[in-house]
Scaffold this active site. Structure first.
Site, PDB file in Angstrom:
ATOM      1  N   ARG A  59       0.814  -1.220   0.000  1.00 42.87           N
ATOM      2  CA  ARG A  59       0.000   0.000   0.000  1.00 42.87           C
ATOM      3  C   ARG A  59       0.852   1.277   0.000  1.00 42.87           C
ATOM      4  O   ARG A  59       0.672   2.163  -0.832  1.00 42.87           O
ATOM      5  CB  ARG A  59      -0.917   0.041   1.248  1.00 42.87           C
ATOM      6  CG  ARG A  59      -2.160  -0.783   1.148  1.00 42.87           C
ATOM      7  CD  ARG A  59      -2.522  -1.333   2.503  1.00 42.87           C
ATOM      8  NE  ARG A  59      -1.518  -2.315   2.850  1.00 42.87           N
ATOM      9  CZ  ARG A  59      -1.610  -3.603   2.516  1.00 42.87           C
ATOM     10  NH1 ARG A  59      -2.677  -4.030   1.927  1.00 42.87           N
ATOM     11  NH2 ARG A  59      -0.638  -4.454   2.789  1.00 42.87           N
ATOM     12  N   THR A  60       1.784   1.378   0.962  1.00 44.71           N
ATOM     13  CA  THR A  60       2.511   2.639   1.148  1.00 44.71           C
ATOM     14  C   THR A  60       3.342   2.967  -0.086  1.00 44.71           C
ATOM     15  O   THR A  60       3.353   4.106  -0.563  1.00 44.71           O
ATOM     16  CB  THR A  60       3.408   2.533   2.396  1.00 44.71           C
ATOM     17  OG1 THR A  60       2.630   1.996   3.469  1.00 44.71           O
ATOM     18  CG2 THR A  60       3.969   3.877   2.800  1.00 44.71           C
ATOM     19  N   LYS A  87      26.158  -5.019  -0.681  1.00 41.85           N
ATOM     20  CA  LYS A  87      27.627  -5.096  -0.739  1.00 41.85           C
ATOM     21  C   LYS A  87      28.259  -4.306   0.408  1.00 41.85           C
ATOM     22  O   LYS A  87      29.464  -4.083   0.424  1.00 41.85           O
ATOM     23  CB  LYS A  87      28.133  -4.539  -2.072  1.00 41.85           C
ATOM     24  CG  LYS A  87      27.604  -5.275  -3.292  1.00 41.85           C
ATOM     25  CD  LYS A  87      28.066  -4.574  -4.569  1.00 41.85           C
ATOM     26  CE  LYS A  87      27.250  -5.016  -5.762  1.00 41.85           C
ATOM     27  NZ  LYS A  87      27.382  -4.103  -6.896  1.00 41.85           N
ATOM     28  N   ARG A 109      11.201   3.817   3.812  1.00 42.96           N
ATOM     29  CA  ARG A 109      10.777   2.817   4.806  1.00 42.96           C
ATOM     30  C   ARG A 109      12.021   2.065   5.246  1.00 42.96           C
ATOM     31  O   ARG A 109      12.831   1.643   4.410  1.00 42.96           O
ATOM     32  CB  ARG A 109       9.747   1.849   4.223  1.00 42.96           C
ATOM     33  CG  ARG A 109       9.463   0.694   5.182  1.00 42.96           C
ATOM     34  CD  ARG A 109       8.249  -0.100   4.830  1.00 42.96           C
ATOM     35  NE  ARG A 109       7.030   0.653   5.094  1.00 42.96           N
ATOM     36  CZ  ARG A 109       5.806   0.127   5.058  1.00 42.96           C
ATOM     37  NH1 ARG A 109       5.656  -1.152   4.773  1.00 42.96           N
ATOM     38  NH2 ARG A 109       4.743   0.865   5.299  1.00 42.96           N
ATOM     39  N   HIS A 137       4.647   5.692  11.712  1.00 39.11           N
ATOM     40  CA  HIS A 137       4.206   5.567  10.312  1.00 39.11           C
ATOM     41  C   HIS A 137       3.241   6.746  10.093  1.00 39.11           C
ATOM     42  O   HIS A 137       2.026   6.587  10.076  1.00 39.11           O
ATOM     43  CB  HIS A 137       3.507   4.227  10.128  1.00 39.11           C
ATOM     44  CG  HIS A 137       3.239   3.834   8.707  1.00 39.11           C
ATOM     45  ND1 HIS A 137       3.403   4.689   7.640  1.00 39.11           N
ATOM     46  CD2 HIS A 137       2.805   2.660   8.181  1.00 39.11           C
ATOM     47  CE1 HIS A 137       3.078   4.050   6.518  1.00 39.11           C
ATOM     48  NE2 HIS A 137       2.713   2.829   6.819  1.00 39.11           N
TER      49      HIS A 137
HETATM   50  N1   CP Z   1      -0.348  -0.096   5.888  1.00 34.45           N
HETATM   51  C1   CP Z   1       0.867  -0.364   5.366  1.00 34.45           C
HETATM   52  O1   CP Z   1       1.860   0.242   5.727  1.00 34.45           O
HETATM   53  O2   CP Z   1       0.859  -1.336   4.403  1.00 34.45           O
HETATM   54  P1   CP Z   1       2.160  -1.764   3.558  1.00 34.45           P
HETATM   55  O3   CP Z   1       3.118  -2.424   4.514  1.00 34.45           O
HETATM   56  O4   CP Z   1       1.644  -2.711   2.507  1.00 34.45           O
HETATM   57  O5   CP Z   1       2.749  -0.535   2.968  1.00 34.45           O
END
Ligand code: CP
Length: 309
Positions: A59-60, A87, A109, A137
């Site tokens: 999603r993100t 590496k 992320r 998040h």
């Molecule tokens: N909600 C969420 O962060 O989903 P993903 O891990 O798929 O990005």
């Protein structure tokens, strides 16, 4: 207020209530744009954004990429697997190499709590945290609160329970900060072993009884058990967890009022939520995902306004 007060979005903790309201107002305009036949505006034609993901995401990652493309930014995507990180290249070296290709903004992320904040102090680019380990998040919390506002008219005064693996959840922490800044009351619910010991310092209610928590709330946000972040057993089995903390249709129908059901995804159907609840009229799970694009467009747009060009 027309400008966001931060230079990077590393966490909700750093935002003021007015920042969140500005993000929502901006997202309202972008939601209108992405529902047009031509879902694009030329706002960021001069901006290049790198999405760098050191952890899995559906999603993100897609939502950020769509948000960037709908703002007409140039986009490059980087996954740690298949890169020179394997590496031995450091995070700062990796990002500085990407930035030397004239990149203005980084969406990252990472598995380490604090990685986005660290990066924001080390490199010359706007940083957006797309999830840093068990820490925050922020865009998930913003899209969650925006979805509650859309469904219930406002967030202030609403009661929201977050159910499940609070201990390992960046979504829980960001949601607590965001909902409280907007005037909601928050409860966390789960087994004692999955509720952090410092939770009372955050000013939330705590329950270990799912039905009691659901009777209290207007909105239930059901979290996944993060088995990938658990090196010891926090409960005897998924089956037992599900019997005590899983939301099913029987429980939902037994409540004295109709509540809204949310989930940040990915869902483990039959563990924290059954399919008939996830796919029910009370669930706004797919609206959350839809709103994620408008919210991320708003965050990128507002941070891009602070880039000197
Ligand atoms: N909600 C969420 O962060 O989903 P993903 O891990 O798929 O990005």
């Amino acid at each position: 207020m027309t400008n966001i007060s931060v230079d990077h979005l590393t966490g909700i903790k750093d935002l003021k209530q007015q920042d969140i309201e500005l993000i929502f107002k901006t997202a309202d305009s972008f939601k209108e744009v992405i529902n047009r036949p031509i879902k694009k505006v030329p706002s960021l034609r001069d901006i290049t954004i790198a999405n760098i993901f050191f952890e899995n995401s559906t999603r993100t990652r897609l939502s950020f990429e769509l948000a960037e493309k709908r703002l007409s930014a140039d986009v490059v995507n980087f996954s740690a697997s298949g890169s020179s990180v394997k590496k031995g290249e450091t995070l700062v070296d990796t990002v500085n190499n990407i930035l030397s290709m004239k990149v203005d903004m980084v969406v990252m992320r990472h598995a380490s709590p604090g990685a986005a904040e660290f990066l924001s102090k080390k490199v010359n680019a706007r940083i957006i945290n797309a999830g840093d380990g068990t820490h925050e998040h922020p865009t998930q919390a913003l899209l969650d609160a925006y979805s509650i506002r859309e469904k219930l008219g406002e967030v202030a005064g609403k009661k929201v329970v977050i159910v499940g693996d609070i201990l390992h959840s960046r979504v829980a922490l960001s949601n607590i900060y965001c909902l409280q800044k907007l005037g909601a009351e928050v409860m966390v619910c789960g087994p004692t072993t999955l509720i952090p010991k410092y939770i009372h310092e955050l000013g939330v209610h705590v329950s270990h009884n799912l039905v009691e928590a659901l009777e209290w709330c207007d909105v239930a946000n059901m979290l996944r058990i993060q088995l990938e972040r658990q090196d010891i057993k926090f409960f005897p089995s998924l089956r037992e967890y599900s019997m005590l903390f899983g939301l099913n249709k029987e429980i939902l129908n037994s409540l004295s009022k109709e509540i809204v059901v949310m989930h940040p995804g990915p869902i483990n159907r039959g563990v924290e939520i059954t399919s008939d609840v996830a796919d029910s009229k009370q669930s706004i799970i797919l609206q959350q995902v839809e709103n994620g694009v408008a919210i991320r467009m708003a965050v990128i747009y507002l941070l891009a306004a602070k880039i000197e060009r």
